[in-house]
Design a protein around this motif. Structure first.
Motif, mmCIF file in Angstrom:
data_model
loop_
_atom_site.group_PDB
_atom_site.id
_atom_site.type_symbol
_atom_site.label_atom_id
_atom_site.label_comp_id
_atom_site.label_asym_id
_atom_site.label_seq_id
_atom_site.Cartn_x
_atom_site.Cartn_y
_atom_site.Cartn_z
ATOM 1 N N HIS A 45 0.823 -1.225 0.000
ATOM 2 C CA HIS A 45 0.000 0.000 0.000
ATOM 3 C C HIS A 45 0.853 1.269 0.000
ATOM 4 C CE1 HIS A 45 -0.158 -0.140 4.665
ATOM 5 N NE2 HIS A 45 0.567 -1.145 4.263
ATOM 6 N N TRP A 46 1.985 1.196 -0.697
ATOM 7 C CA TRP A 46 2.837 2.362 -0.885
ATOM 8 C C TRP A 46 2.544 3.007 -2.232
ATOM 9 C CZ3 TRP A 46 5.724 -2.308 0.528
ATOM 10 C CH2 TRP A 46 5.783 -3.235 -0.528
ATOM 11 N N GLU A 47 2.660 4.296 -2.268
ATOM 12 C CA GLU A 47 2.613 5.035 -3.542
ATOM 13 C C GLU A 47 3.635 6.143 -3.427
ATOM 14 O OE1 GLU A 47 -1.382 5.978 -5.030
ATOM 15 O OE2 GLU A 47 -2.137 4.335 -3.789
ATOM 16 N N PHE A 48 4.092 6.640 -4.563
ATOM 17 C CA PHE A 48 5.214 7.582 -4.551
ATOM 18 C C PHE A 48 4.928 8.738 -5.498
ATOM 19 C CE2 PHE A 48 6.562 3.252 -3.821
ATOM 20 C CZ PHE A 48 7.275 3.359 -2.639
ATOM 21 N N ILE A 49 5.203 9.938 -5.036
ATOM 22 C CA ILE A 49 5.149 11.093 -5.940
ATOM 23 C C ILE A 49 6.602 11.443 -6.251
ATOM 24 C CG2 ILE A 49 4.390 13.473 -6.261
ATOM 25 C CD1 ILE A 49 2.336 13.039 -4.022
ATOM 26 N N VAL A 50 6.952 11.439 -7.517
ATOM 27 C CA VAL A 50 8.317 11.790 -7.917
ATOM 28 C C VAL A 50 8.315 13.254 -8.346
ATOM 29 C CG1 VAL A 50 10.219 11.306 -9.495
ATOM 30 C CG2 VAL A 50 8.762 9.428 -8.664
ATOM 31 N N VAL A 51 9.115 14.040 -7.670
ATOM 32 C CA VAL A 51 9.118 15.488 -7.925
ATOM 33 C C VAL A 51 10.441 15.861 -8.586
ATOM 34 C CG1 VAL A 51 8.918 17.758 -6.833
ATOM 35 C CG2 VAL A 51 7.697 15.792 -5.854
ATOM 36 N N ARG A 52 10.357 16.366 -9.827
ATOM 37 C CA ARG A 52 11.577 16.802 -10.520
ATOM 38 C C ARG A 52 11.506 18.269 -10.931
ATOM 39 N NH1 ARG A 52 12.442 11.812 -14.630
ATOM 40 N NH2 ARG A 52 10.193 12.055 -14.746
ATOM 41 N N ASN A 53 10.322 18.817 -10.933
ATOM 42 C CA ASN A 53 10.138 20.217 -11.316
ATOM 43 C C ASN A 53 10.821 21.128 -10.274
ATOM 44 O OD1 ASN A 53 8.630 22.783 -10.817
ATOM 45 N ND2 ASN A 53 7.688 22.185 -12.751
ATOM 46 N N PRO A 54 11.720 22.041 -10.723
ATOM 47 C CA PRO A 54 12.487 22.868 -9.769
ATOM 48 C C PRO A 54 11.602 23.665 -8.801
ATOM 49 C CG PRO A 54 13.360 23.115 -11.984
ATOM 50 C CD PRO A 54 12.113 22.285 -12.108
ATOM 51 N N ARG A 88 -7.253 -2.892 -2.609
ATOM 52 C CA ARG A 88 -6.076 -3.723 -2.905
ATOM 53 C C ARG A 88 -6.254 -5.145 -2.369
ATOM 54 N NH1 ARG A 88 -3.602 0.971 -2.172
ATOM 55 N NH2 ARG A 88 -1.790 1.478 -3.438
ATOM 56 N N ALA A 89 -6.774 -5.218 -1.133
ATOM 57 C CA ALA A 89 -6.877 -6.520 -0.473
ATOM 58 C C ALA A 89 -7.742 -7.475 -1.299
ATOM 59 C CB ALA A 89 -7.452 -6.349 0.921
ATOM 60 N N GLY A 90 -8.821 -6.948 -1.857
ATOM 61 C CA GLY A 90 -9.704 -7.788 -2.669
ATOM 62 C C GLY A 90 -8.951 -8.349 -3.869
ATOM 63 N N MET A 91 -8.182 -7.496 -4.529
ATOM 64 C CA MET A 91 -7.439 -7.944 -5.719
ATOM 65 C C MET A 91 -6.379 -8.983 -5.345
ATOM 66 S SD MET A 91 -6.966 -4.252 -7.528
ATOM 67 C CE MET A 91 -5.809 -4.789 -8.765
ATOM 68 N N ILE A 92 -5.715 -8.733 -4.215
ATOM 69 C CA ILE A 92 -4.654 -9.654 -3.795
ATOM 70 C C ILE A 92 -5.258 -11.016 -3.441
ATOM 71 C CG2 ILE A 92 -2.955 -10.085 -1.951
ATOM 72 C CD1 ILE A 92 -2.604 -6.918 -1.993
#
Ligand SMILES: Cc1cc2nc3c(=O)[nH]c(=O)nc-3n(C[C@H](O)[C@H](O)[C@H](O)COP(=O)(O)O)c2cc1C
Length: 207
Positions: A45-54, A88-92
């Motif tokens: 249940h992790w998600e990530f925001i990748v920030v590259r914009n200065p 998620r749990a249902g899919m897993i």
């Protein structure tokens, strides 16, 4: 790189070569390894925001006590742990049923354990599992020649507001990613050794 070398040579890097960027391809490769991290109930249940914009990195740095490396890293990852686990749990569970390692009765128990988890438990799971994913990220990055620094000192509510992160996500950690500038790697900080950190069989029994 050999695993021991990756672990032993990783340092928190706070001086980055601002000209060297992390590509989409490298991000993909990194997160293909991150996804292999173990998690309780295999919840992932992790998600990530990748920030590259200065400008956005500037905002993140502002929220992180103006830490310079947050501004100067090529990318900063905001690591989130969701507390909304049922989709998620249902899919897993369905995947496990398909593969024969779960039946409908066990699925019901699995889902009810998740449904009945308290807010404190959900928060703890989010922090436990996402922190492990962050460790995978940092080691995978090192293996690819990318330096990192985990950042825990930040204003959660500022980050939530600026990046429009819904309340059902814990904002667990930030991670800077980038290339070391030409300076030698930072010295390793002191480490407590085997005898100091290990108890054998019960608390207080030292090796
Ligand atoms: C949960 C956590 C929070 C941290 N927060 C910060 C931080 O806000 N700023 C920073 O520069 N380093 C931060 N660090 C990096 C630590 O200072 C660093 O890992 C520690 O001093 C050991 O050094 P090393 O990573 O080079 O081995 C954090 C590390 C962890 C694991």
């Amino acid at each position: 790189m050999e695993f021991e070398k990756v672990v032993e040579s990783r340092r928190s890097v706070r001086d980055y070569d601002t000209a060297k960027k992390i590509s989409d391809g490298q991000l993909k490769k990194l997160f293909e390894l991150v996804k292999m991290t173990p998690s309780g109930y295999n919840m992932q249940h992790w998600e990530f925001i990748v920030v590259r914009n200065p400008e956005r990195k500037e905002k993140l740095s502002d929220a992180a006590k103006s830490q310079r490396h947050v501004r100067e890293a090529s990318a900063v990852v905001i690591a989130l742990g969701s507390k909304d686990l049922l989709p998620r749990a249902g899919m897993i569970a369905d995947d496990r049923i398909k593969k024969g390692s779960m039946d409908e009765a066990r699925k019901a128990v699995y889902l009810s354990n998740i449904k009945n988890a308290s807010q404190d438990t959900l928060k703890m799971w989010a922090i436990q599992n996402t922190s492990l994913a962050v460790m995978t990220l940092v080691l995978a990055a090192k293996n690819m020649g990318i330096s990192s620094c985990i950042i825990g000192a930040f204003d959660i509510e500022k980050v939530r507001k600026e990046f429009r992160i819904p309340q059902e996500y814990e904002i667990v950690l930030l991670v800077t990613l980038g290339y070391d500038d030409a300076k030698p790697s930072p010295e390793q900080g002191m480490r407590f050794g085997f005898n100091e950190i290990v108890h054998l069989e019960e608390f207080g029994k030292k090796p």
